[in-house]
Design a protein around this motif. Structure first.
Motif, PDB file in Angstrom:
ATOM      1  N   ILE A 100       1.810  -7.942  -5.179  1.00 24.90           N
ATOM      2  CA  ILE A 100       1.478  -8.803  -6.322  1.00 24.90           C
ATOM      3  C   ILE A 100       1.155  -7.951  -7.547  1.00 24.90           C
ATOM      4  N   ALA A 101       0.348  -6.906  -7.337  1.00 29.45           N
ATOM      5  CA  ALA A 101      -0.002  -6.024  -8.454  1.00 29.45           C
ATOM      6  C   ALA A 101       1.231  -5.343  -9.030  1.00 29.45           C
ATOM      7  N   LYS A 102       2.169  -4.989  -8.187  1.00 33.74           N
ATOM      8  CA  LYS A 102       3.423  -4.391  -8.662  1.00 33.74           C
ATOM      9  C   LYS A 102       4.247  -5.429  -9.439  1.00 33.74           C
ATOM     10  N   LYS A 103       4.296  -6.646  -8.921  1.00 30.03           N
ATOM     11  CA  LYS A 103       5.067  -7.704  -9.568  1.00 30.03           C
ATOM     12  C   LYS A 103       4.569  -7.970 -10.990  1.00 30.03           C
ATOM     13  N   TYR A 104       3.241  -7.915 -11.168  1.00 29.89           N
ATOM     14  CA  TYR A 104       2.662  -8.201 -12.484  1.00 29.89           C
ATOM     15  C   TYR A 104       2.530  -6.955 -13.353  1.00 29.89           C
ATOM     16  N   GLY A 105       3.105  -5.867 -12.891  1.00 35.99           N
ATOM     17  CA  GLY A 105       3.145  -4.655 -13.697  1.00 35.99           C
ATOM     18  C   GLY A 105       1.820  -3.930 -13.815  1.00 35.99           C
ATOM     19  N   LEU A 106       0.925  -4.151 -12.858  1.00 35.55           N
ATOM     20  CA  LEU A 106      -0.394  -3.525 -12.929  1.00 35.55           C
ATOM     21  C   LEU A 106      -0.412  -2.140 -12.301  1.00 35.55           C
ATOM     22  N   ILE A 107       0.486  -1.876 -11.364  1.00 34.30           N
ATOM     23  CA  ILE A 107       0.490  -0.595 -10.670  1.00 34.30           C
ATOM     24  C   ILE A 107       1.898  -0.021 -10.645  1.00 34.30           C
ATOM     25  N   ASN A 108       1.933   1.288 -10.497  1.00 33.72           N
ATOM     26  CA  ASN A 108       3.182   2.006 -10.257  1.00 33.72           C
ATOM     27  C   ASN A 108       2.962   2.954  -9.096  1.00 33.72           C
ATOM     28  N   GLY A 109       4.046   3.450  -8.558  1.00 31.52           N
ATOM     29  CA  GLY A 109       3.912   4.455  -7.522  1.00 31.52           C
ATOM     30  C   GLY A 109       3.599   5.816  -8.118  1.00 31.52           C
ATOM     31  N   LYS A 110       3.175   6.727  -7.259  1.00 29.49           N
ATOM     32  CA  LYS A 110       2.896   8.079  -7.725  1.00 29.49           C
ATOM     33  C   LYS A 110       4.177   8.909  -7.777  1.00 29.49           C
ATOM     34  N   GLU A 111       5.150   8.472  -7.032  1.00 26.91           N
ATOM     35  CA  GLU A 111       6.486   9.050  -7.096  1.00 26.91           C
ATOM     36  C   GLU A 111       7.443   7.980  -6.614  1.00 26.91           C
ATOM     37  N   LYS A 112       8.730   8.239  -6.630  1.00 26.18           N
ATOM     38  CA  LYS A 112       9.718   7.211  -6.318  1.00 26.18           C
ATOM     39  C   LYS A 112       9.444   6.562  -4.963  1.00 26.18           C
ATOM     40  N   ASN A 113       9.240   5.207  -5.004  1.00 23.10           N
ATOM     41  CA  ASN A 113       9.054   4.396  -3.800  1.00 23.10           C
ATOM     42  C   ASN A 113       7.848   4.806  -2.951  1.00 23.10           C
ATOM     43  N   LYS A 114       6.898   5.510  -3.550  1.00 22.29           N
ATOM     44  CA  LYS A 114       5.691   5.909  -2.827  1.00 22.29           C
ATOM     45  C   LYS A 114       4.463   5.435  -3.604  1.00 22.29           C
ATOM     46  N   PHE A 115       3.547   4.772  -2.886  1.00 20.97           N
ATOM     47  CA  PHE A 115       2.328   4.298  -3.531  1.00 20.97           C
ATOM     48  C   PHE A 115       1.089   5.105  -3.119  1.00 20.97           C
ATOM     49  N   TYR A 116       1.102   5.685  -1.942  1.00 23.01           N
ATOM     50  CA  TYR A 116      -0.045   6.417  -1.401  1.00 23.01           C
ATOM     51  C   TYR A 116      -1.306   5.532  -1.408  1.00 23.01           C
ATOM     52  N   PRO A 117      -1.272   4.455  -0.631  1.00 21.81           N
ATOM     53  CA  PRO A 117      -2.345   3.449  -0.691  1.00 21.81           C
ATOM     54  C   PRO A 117      -3.717   3.967  -0.279  1.00 21.81           C
ATOM     55  N   ASN A 118      -3.762   4.960   0.574  1.00 21.31           N
ATOM     56  CA  ASN A 118      -5.053   5.442   1.078  1.00 21.31           C
ATOM     57  C   ASN A 118      -5.622   6.604   0.276  1.00 21.31           C
ATOM     58  N   ASP A 119      -4.876   7.052  -0.733  1.00 24.63           N
ATOM     59  CA  ASP A 119      -5.387   8.119  -1.593  1.00 24.63           C
ATOM     60  C   ASP A 119      -6.519   7.585  -2.470  1.00 24.63           C
ATOM     61  N   PRO A 120      -7.494   8.423  -2.787  1.00 24.29           N
ATOM     62  CA  PRO A 120      -8.530   7.981  -3.736  1.00 24.29           C
ATOM     63  C   PRO A 120      -7.928   7.792  -5.111  1.00 24.29           C
ATOM     64  N   ILE A 121      -8.455   6.834  -5.842  1.00 27.51           N
ATOM     65  CA  ILE A 121      -7.951   6.584  -7.187  1.00 27.51           C
ATOM     66  C   ILE A 121      -8.800   7.358  -8.193  1.00 27.51           C
ATOM     67  N   THR A 122      -8.157   7.888  -9.216  1.00 27.24           N
ATOM     68  CA  THR A 122      -8.872   8.683 -10.226  1.00 27.24           C
ATOM     69  C   THR A 122      -9.261   7.807 -11.415  1.00 27.24           C
ATOM     70  N   ARG A 123     -10.078   8.371 -12.272  1.00 28.52           N
ATOM     71  CA  ARG A 123     -10.535   7.636 -13.454  1.00 28.52           C
ATOM     72  C   ARG A 123      -9.391   7.336 -14.424  1.00 28.52           C
ATOM     73  N   GLU A 124      -8.437   8.241 -14.528  1.00 27.16           N
ATOM     74  CA  GLU A 124      -7.314   7.956 -15.422  1.00 27.16           C
ATOM     75  C   GLU A 124      -6.378   6.918 -14.805  1.00 27.16           C
ATOM     76  N   GLU A 125      -6.240   6.933 -13.489  1.00 29.31           N
ATOM     77  CA  GLU A 125      -5.392   5.929 -12.839  1.00 29.31           C
ATOM     78  C   GLU A 125      -5.972   4.528 -12.987  1.00 29.31           C
ATOM     79  N   ILE A 126      -7.279   4.394 -12.799  1.00 36.25           N
ATOM     80  CA  ILE A 126      -7.876   3.063 -12.943  1.00 36.25           C
ATOM     81  C   ILE A 126      -7.849   2.624 -14.402  1.00 36.25           C
ATOM     82  N   SER A 127      -7.932   3.592 -15.334  1.00 32.16           N
ATOM     83  CA  SER A 127      -7.802   3.256 -16.751  1.00 32.16           C
ATOM     84  C   SER A 127      -6.448   2.623 -17.017  1.00 32.16           C
ATOM     85  N   ALA A 128      -5.418   3.179 -16.409  1.00 30.06           N
ATOM     86  CA  ALA A 128      -4.070   2.644 -16.603  1.00 30.06           C
ATOM     87  C   ALA A 128      -3.937   1.255 -16.003  1.00 30.06           C
TER      88      ALA A 128
END
Length: 516
Positions: A414-442
């Motif tokens: 859903i977040a991808k559909k609404y343009g809220l998130i992108n992957g960290k590289e092609k077709n990869k989201f890394y869901p269990n990685d910690p999120i950084t302050r700049e990533e949450i800003s985006a």
């Protein structure tokens, strides 16, 4: 009768005049029976509760063979004085200890017995009486009700009358359960103490003492007849034991003793999610034993029902049997604060806001893990909850590392559909990685409609060559993400769950519009 506006005013005036602790309507209370041990153990039982008690029910009143009052050897006037000095009411319980003949003798002698109880309350400066006559049956119902009515007429109105009743999830009107006329007992008493335990019993099959469904159904049944502000939920401080291969079992044991046994022997301990109770399989030299009992997590589940049904409070059978560590937090649980790792935490207000708004949850019934890193998957879930579109189902398989059986699959899509998130590289989201302050800003910048920015905001570690520059500027301009001393933003620093709580709480307070 003991109810009515005038009566309530009189009670309030009397209590205030005495300087005694007064519990306002709606304020939850905690009570506890004291039965085991000599009178010197009573003081220890109360001292262990960390100022969590409002009322104690000590074993001071028994019934003799003629149905008269018998004062037990445990009655201790020094203890009574000390309880009063602590603002704790002393309301002895009178019991037939499961002896039907004694119970019926007491009921047939109810006029004399009531006078004796009233006199004892005056003589020993007690605060009322708790009636715990068990194992009489439906033939005794009218006599039982009349006994309580007589007491209500002769005992001073500033004294408590409470009645312990059996858990009755099935609404039985015969046998022991049929001895209680709940509606009339509630009229003549201050509180009904619901003994929500002994679902499993001595001589019966193995199982929990008080499964969550048993307890909740018992509450629902009593509330058909009794106002919720008159119901005290009884919680067992004991468990039961069965030995594999034996035809008879279900012997009672204190929580304290069970915990000692489990720690001493090789044991498999599981929290049964269906019953919300603890089951331990203990391997001793002479065989395998099964224990069903309560721990902090199962007790929290029961106290949650106090809040859910807005009951008067909780009580226990019986003080001294528990692991005293539960008293570290018991008062907070009764106030609806169940997560033990956020008490006195700097972000506790924001965390409670997240829970109340159903945006973030604890990682278990007892822990929020405020200082743990927030993962990218958790961030996606929070964003979709802010958008209030969590029921939408999508199936796009946007990321190779997020399968359909992943716990946050739908929210990430859903977040991808609404343009809220992108992957960290092609077709990869890394869901269990910690999120950084700049990533949450985006992510938040994409969520929030407002494009406001302030070019005067500068951070020593942020420049316009960074991919996240505009996002950080927008979030800092709106005071949603803030910098640190020394003009630093720390864009690559991992975000904690507590920090995310404060960030989202600011968004809620600002009433910001989201992209939908």
């Amino acid at each position: 009768m003991r109810k009515g506006i005038i009566g309530n005013i009189i009670v309030a005036i009397c209590i205030l005049a005495m300087g005694f602790q007064y519990t306002a309507y709606g304020q939850r209370i905690n009570t506890g029976y004291i039965y085991f041990g000599d009178k010197h153990k009573y003081q220890d039982a109360v001292n262990n509760t960390n100022d969590s008690l409002d009322t104690v029910y000590p074993s001071y009143f028994d019934i003799d063979q003629d149905g008269n009052l018998k004062i037990t050897e445990t009655l201790d006037q020094d203890f009574i004085k000390d309880m009063h000095n602590q603002g704790i009411k002393v309301v002895p319980f009178i019991s037939n200890h499961w002896d039907r003949n004694l119970g019926r003798k007491a009921l047939s002698n109810r006029y004399n017995l009531s006078d004796q109880i009233a006199n004892a309350i005056k003589e020993y400066d007690l605060d009322g009486v708790n009636i715990d006559i068990e194992n009489v049956n439906d033939a005794d119902k009218d006599d039982y009700t009349d006994f309580v009515k007589i007491l209500s007429e002769i005992i001073s109105r500033d004294k408590e009358i409470s009645v312990a009743v059996a858990a009755n999830p099935n609404g039985w009107t015969y046998g022991w359960h049929g001895s209680y006329d709940y509606e009339k007992l509630a009229i003549y008493s201050d509180y009904i103490f619901l003994m929500a335990y002994d679902e499993s019993y001595i001589g019966g099959p193995e199982g929990p003492v008080a499964s969550i469904s048993f307890v909740e159904n018992s509450i629902k049944e009593i509330l058909k007849y009794v106002d919720n502000n008159k119901v005290i939920l009884g919680i067992p401080f004991y468990g039961r034991c069965w030995k594999e291969g034996d035809s008879y079992g279900g012997y009672g044991a204190s929580l304290k003793r069970i915990e000692e046994t489990v720690s001493k022997y090789l044991s498999d301990v599981v929290f049964d999610d269906r019953s919300k109770s603890v089951k331990a399989t203990v391997y001793k030299n002479d065989g395998t034993y099964i224990y069903w009992y309560e721990n902090e997590e199962s007790i929290i589940e029961k106290i949650k029902l106090v809040e859910k049904y807005d009951l008067k409070g909780s009580g226990s059978w019986s003080l001294g049997q528990e692991d005293k560590s539960i008293w570290n937090y018991y008062s907070r649980w009764l106030d609806g604060e169940y997560l033990v790792d956020i008490y006195d935490h700097w972000a506790s207000d924001s965390i409670y806001s997240m829970i109340d708004n159903e945006i973030m949850n604890g990682i278990s019934n007892m822990y929020f893990a405020p200082n743990d890193n927030l993962t990218r998957a958790q961030a996606a879930v929070i964003l979709t909850r802010l958008l209030e579109i969590d029921d939408e189902y999508v199936s796009s398989d946007s990321f190779d590392d997020v399968s359909k059986d992943y716990w946050a699959y739908n929210e990430i899509e859903i977040a991808k559909k609404y343009g809220l998130i992108n992957g960290k590289e092609k077709n990869k989201f890394y869901p269990n990685d910690p999120i950084t302050r700049e990533e949450i800003s985006a992510m938040l910048s994409r969520l929030i409609k407002d494009d406001y920015r302030d070019d005067s905001i500068e951070f020593n570690d942020v420049n316009d060559n960074m991919w996240s520059f505009d996002y950080i500027n927008k979030m800092s301009s709106m005071d949603i993400l803030k910098g640190y001393e020394g003009g630093m933003f720390y864009p690559n620093r991992n975000l904690t769950r507590a920090e995310m709580s404060t960030i989202v709480d600011r968004i809620l307070k600002y009433n910001i519009e989201y992209i939908k």
